[in-house]
Design a protein around this motif. Structure first.
Motif, PDB file in Angstrom:
ATOM      1  N   ALA A  52       0.863  -1.187   0.000  1.00 20.69           N
ATOM      2  CA  ALA A  52       0.000   0.000   0.000  1.00 20.69           C
ATOM      3  C   ALA A  52       0.895   1.231   0.000  1.00 20.69           C
ATOM      4  O   ALA A  52       0.874   2.049   0.915  1.00 20.69           O
ATOM      5  N   ASP A  53       1.691   1.341  -1.047  1.00 22.19           N
ATOM      6  CA  ASP A  53       2.634   2.449  -1.171  1.00 22.19           C
ATOM      7  C   ASP A  53       2.555   3.008  -2.586  1.00 22.19           C
ATOM      8  O   ASP A  53       2.788   2.282  -3.561  1.00 22.19           O
ATOM      9  N   SER A  54       2.215   4.279  -2.693  1.00 26.77           N
ATOM     10  CA  SER A  54       1.972   4.880  -4.007  1.00 26.77           C
ATOM     11  C   SER A  54       3.227   5.013  -4.850  1.00 26.77           C
ATOM     12  O   SER A  54       3.143   5.235  -6.061  1.00 26.77           O
ATOM     13  N   PHE A  90      -1.739   6.425 -12.212  1.00 23.67           N
ATOM     14  CA  PHE A  90      -2.339   5.413 -11.344  1.00 23.67           C
ATOM     15  C   PHE A  90      -3.044   6.132 -10.215  1.00 23.67           C
ATOM     16  O   PHE A  90      -2.412   6.796  -9.393  1.00 23.67           O
ATOM     17  N   THR A  91      -4.366   6.027 -10.178  1.00 22.62           N
ATOM     18  CA  THR A  91      -5.141   6.740  -9.170  1.00 22.62           C
ATOM     19  C   THR A  91      -5.400   5.848  -7.962  1.00 22.62           C
ATOM     20  O   THR A  91      -5.196   4.631  -8.008  1.00 22.62           O
ATOM     21  N   VAL A  92      -5.887   6.448  -6.901  1.00 24.97           N
ATOM     22  CA  VAL A  92      -6.235   5.674  -5.712  1.00 24.97           C
ATOM     23  C   VAL A  92      -7.369   4.704  -6.016  1.00 24.97           C
ATOM     24  O   VAL A  92      -7.432   3.612  -5.440  1.00 24.97           O
ATOM     25  N   VAL A  93      -8.245   5.061  -6.945  1.00 31.52           N
ATOM     26  CA  VAL A  93      -9.327   4.151  -7.334  1.00 31.52           C
ATOM     27  C   VAL A  93      -8.763   2.954  -8.099  1.00 31.52           C
ATOM     28  O   VAL A  93      -9.211   1.818  -7.913  1.00 31.52           O
ATOM     29  N   ASP A  94      -7.771   3.206  -8.940  1.00 31.68           N
ATOM     30  CA  ASP A  94      -7.101   2.094  -9.627  1.00 31.68           C
ATOM     31  C   ASP A  94      -6.503   1.136  -8.601  1.00 31.68           C
ATOM     32  O   ASP A  94      -6.633  -0.088  -8.719  1.00 31.68           O
ATOM     33  N   TYR A  95      -5.835   1.715  -7.601  1.00 31.37           N
ATOM     34  CA  TYR A  95      -5.235   0.881  -6.560  1.00 31.37           C
ATOM     35  C   TYR A  95      -6.306   0.090  -5.817  1.00 31.37           C
ATOM     36  O   TYR A  95      -6.171  -1.122  -5.618  1.00 31.37           O
ATOM     37  N   ARG A  96      -7.348   0.779  -5.389  1.00 38.23           N
ATOM     38  CA  ARG A  96      -8.404   0.115  -4.623  1.00 38.23           C
ATOM     39  C   ARG A  96      -8.983  -1.075  -5.378  1.00 38.23           C
ATOM     40  O   ARG A  96      -9.148  -2.160  -4.818  1.00 38.23           O
ATOM     41  N   ASP A  97      -9.294  -0.873  -6.651  1.00 33.73           N
ATOM     42  CA  ASP A  97      -9.927  -1.941  -7.426  1.00 33.73           C
ATOM     43  C   ASP A  97      -9.007  -3.150  -7.568  1.00 33.73           C
ATOM     44  O   ASP A  97      -9.445  -4.296  -7.456  1.00 33.73           O
ATOM     45  N   ARG A  98      -7.721  -2.900  -7.787  1.00 32.58           N
ATOM     46  CA  ARG A  98      -6.776  -4.020  -7.896  1.00 32.58           C
ATOM     47  C   ARG A  98      -6.619  -4.725  -6.550  1.00 32.58           C
ATOM     48  O   ARG A  98      -6.605  -5.955  -6.471  1.00 32.58           O
ATOM     49  N   ALA A  99      -6.491  -3.935  -5.490  1.00 22.79           N
ATOM     50  CA  ALA A  99      -6.262  -4.514  -4.162  1.00 22.79           C
ATOM     51  C   ALA A  99      -7.458  -5.332  -3.696  1.00 22.79           C
ATOM     52  O   ALA A  99      -7.293  -6.431  -3.134  1.00 22.79           O
ATOM     53  N   GLY A 118       2.780   2.795   3.616  1.00 21.30           N
ATOM     54  CA  GLY A 118       2.653   4.087   4.274  1.00 21.30           C
ATOM     55  C   GLY A 118       1.812   5.103   3.546  1.00 21.30           C
ATOM     56  O   GLY A 118       1.755   6.264   3.940  1.00 21.30           O
ATOM     57  N   THR A 119       1.143   4.694   2.450  1.00 21.40           N
ATOM     58  CA  THR A 119       0.286   5.636   1.731  1.00 21.40           C
ATOM     59  C   THR A 119      -1.114   5.575   2.333  1.00 21.40           C
ATOM     60  O   THR A 119      -1.884   4.648   2.080  1.00 21.40           O
ATOM     61  N   ASN A 120      -1.425   6.570   3.099  1.00 23.70           N
ATOM     62  CA  ASN A 120      -2.625   6.546   3.927  1.00 23.70           C
ATOM     63  C   ASN A 120      -3.928   6.433   3.145  1.00 23.70           C
ATOM     64  O   ASN A 120      -4.821   5.665   3.501  1.00 23.70           O
ATOM     65  N   TYR A 121      -4.047   7.190   2.068  1.00 24.85           N
ATOM     66  CA  TYR A 121      -5.313   7.155   1.336  1.00 24.85           C
ATOM     67  C   TYR A 121      -5.492   5.833   0.583  1.00 24.85           C
ATOM     68  O   TYR A 121      -6.611   5.441   0.278  1.00 24.85           O
ATOM     69  N   TYR A 122      -4.418   5.123   0.286  1.00 21.89           N
ATOM     70  CA  TYR A 122      -4.546   3.774  -0.271  1.00 21.89           C
ATOM     71  C   TYR A 122      -5.197   2.849   0.762  1.00 21.89           C
ATOM     72  O   TYR A 122      -6.115   2.081   0.444  1.00 21.89           O
ATOM     73  N   ILE A 132     -15.686   6.960  -5.534  1.00 21.63           N
ATOM     74  CA  ILE A 132     -16.582   6.518  -6.602  1.00 21.63           C
ATOM     75  C   ILE A 132     -15.736   5.849  -7.667  1.00 21.63           C
ATOM     76  O   ILE A 132     -14.640   6.319  -7.979  1.00 21.63           O
ATOM     77  N   SER A 133     -16.227   4.740  -8.209  1.00 26.30           N
ATOM     78  CA  SER A 133     -15.457   4.009  -9.215  1.00 26.30           C
ATOM     79  C   SER A 133     -15.123   4.895 -10.396  1.00 26.30           C
ATOM     80  O   SER A 133     -15.856   5.841 -10.717  1.00 26.30           O
ATOM     81  N   GLU A 134     -14.007   4.587 -11.021  1.00 28.42           N
ATOM     82  CA  GLU A 134     -13.579   5.375 -12.165  1.00 28.42           C
ATOM     83  C   GLU A 134     -14.654   5.398 -13.244  1.00 28.42           C
ATOM     84  O   GLU A 134     -15.318   4.391 -13.497  1.00 28.42           O
ATOM     85  N   PRO A 135     -14.844   6.545 -13.897  1.00 27.93           N
ATOM     86  CA  PRO A 135     -15.811   6.621 -14.984  1.00 27.93           C
ATOM     87  C   PRO A 135     -15.547   5.539 -16.018  1.00 27.93           C
ATOM     88  O   PRO A 135     -14.418   5.308 -16.414  1.00 27.93           O
TER      89      PRO A 135
END
Length: 435
Positions: A52-54, A90-99, A118-122, A132-135
């Motif tokens: 979880a590191d950007s 690579f957005t936080v939404v991209d990360y969330r969906d993969r994770a 250490g990436t808190n918003y991830y 909200i999911s990516e358009p």
């Protein structure tokens, strides 16, 4: 052999007590020992690690981003490390969906997912039903699509367009943050609903709060690796020195030559606000990297090198403090959101890491799996701690300085700043002269 036995035990727990496997999250400031604990837990429970590191999602800059070494990665399966080229968005939404896909697969295989980084918003994007999911990723019958020329419009025109269509969201976004403004417009076009309305639905859903939606995995255990600030500062300073010894400058120089040299030759300034270029350390050595090999050996070059090292240590210490504030703010000081138990584990004495950290974490996990009380208690809430305003705060315009600030925290800090006070005094004097 252990995995087969472990799976049988897990299956028994699921059938007998209707328990689900826990999701393990390891938090802590940079340099606190997160990688070490994640590896030991992964080996103990035959688990897999999800980064979880950007910065670590990008290939390259292994030293400066403090990735687990190749030998360490061979000790346990790692996900979401070295998966992107340095120039990819690579957005936080991209990360969330993969994770989330990886987490759900591991749970279905009776494996405990271990989130570390250490990436808190991830981490927040995994724990809570926020964003909200990516358009385009959400199937909808709505006919609206993003007009092709919107990307070509100026920041001012785009923000005015968002004001007309979604005034609530427009007040939350800085007019110059083109990427977020475009995203809000795309969400509206793709979903047929305003971005602000979709976020409000999350917040008002069962388990939701002013911060976002409900907890995604209720059976989550959070380990916070804590370290006295003075001890951590000393450890981080030594860590930077070790990075230099391990070849940090060669790594930065090679990356600079590959991705920045041509831009600078064409008088295009490198953008240190996007992708892996945001990594702490790159910007700090920018001036030094512009020197020729001969120039680096002269007094000016040596001075720039020393300044780069000092700046790297400073920003690393500052970042560690920021990570600590976030943990307190988002987990211990919140009373309006569902928060998993947070266990504080001291890493002050490296020689007692196994005793104070690893063994304690193992006991807590095993107690969760067996449904028995643990001898360790989670950290209490910190009710009196002043929390940072949510990201949903409105923008404020300073007419004196002609600047816009997002959120009350930034706005309050600006009004107290010496620069704002100087501008206010200057305008006052100019007004008196005009009279």
């Amino acid at each position: 052999m252990f995995q087969r036995v472990f799976n049988k035990i897990i299956g028994f727990y699921k059938l007998s007590s209707n328990m689900s496997l826990p999701l393990i999250v390891i938090l802590g400031s940079t340099g606190s020992g997160k990688t070490k604990l994640s590896l030991e837990l992964a080996q103990k429970f035959s688990s897999e690690i999800i980064g979880a590191d950007s910065m670590q999602v990008y290939k390259g800059l292994d030293i400066i981003t403090a990735k687990a070494t190749k030998d360490e990665q061979n000790l346990a399966t790692h996900h979401l490390i070295d998966v992107l080229s340095p120039t990819e968005e690579f957005t936080v939404v991209d990360y969330r969906d993969r994770a989330l896909n990886i987490i759900d697969r591991l749970l279905s295989e009776n494996k405990i997912p271990i989130i570390v980084g250490g990436t808190n918003y991830y981490i927040e994007s995994i724990l809570w039903k926020i964003l909200i999911s990516e358009p385009g990723s959400v199937k909808t019958n709505k006919p609206g699509i993003m007009p092709n020329n919107d990307h070509e419009l100026s920041n001012e025109v785009l923000h005015k367009k968002l004001q007309d269509l979604d005034p609530v969201m427009a007040r939350r976004l800085h007019p110059n943050d083109k990427r977020k403004v475009l995203r809000s417009l795309e969400v509206l076009y793709r979903n047929g609903k305003r971005h602000s309305d979709l976020l409000a639905e999350q917040q008002t859903s069962e388990g939701g709060s002013s911060t976002g939606g409900a907890l995604r995995y209720p059976n989550t255990i959070i380990f916070w690796l804590q370290c006295n600030q003075n001890n951590l500062d000393e450890r981080l300073n030594k860590r930077v020195d070790l990075m230099i010894e391990d070849g940090l400058l060669n790594e930065l120089e090679s990356f600079h030559t590959q991705y920045n040299a041509n831009r600078i030759k064409n008088e295009i300034e490198p953008d240190y606000t996007k992708g892996i270029f945001q990594a702490i350390g790159f910007k700090e050595f920018h001036k030094y990297l512009l020197l020729s090999p001969e120039e680096r050996k002269n007094p000016e070059g040596e001075k720039l090198f020393s300044t780069g090292v000092a700046d790297l240590k400073m920003v690393t210490r500052r970042y560690a403090r920021k990570q600590t504030r976030w943990i307190v703010n988002r987990f211990l000081a919140r009373t309006d959101r569902q928060v998993p138990p947070v266990y504080g584990l001291s890493t002050d004495d490296i020689n007692k890491f196994d005793e104070n950290v690893t063994n304690a974490a193992i006991e807590i996990i095993e107690s969760c799996l067996s449904g028995t009380p643990s001898k360790y208690n989670p950290l209490p809430k910190r009710i009196n701690v002043k929390t940072f305003p949510n990201s949903t705060a409105d923008t404020n315009r300073c007419e004196i300085c002609n600047r816009i600030f997002v959120g009350e925290h930034q706005w309050a800090a600006h009004k107290k700043s010496s620069k704002h006070k100087r501008m206010a005094m200057k305008k006052k004097k100019e007004g008196e002269v005009a009279k």
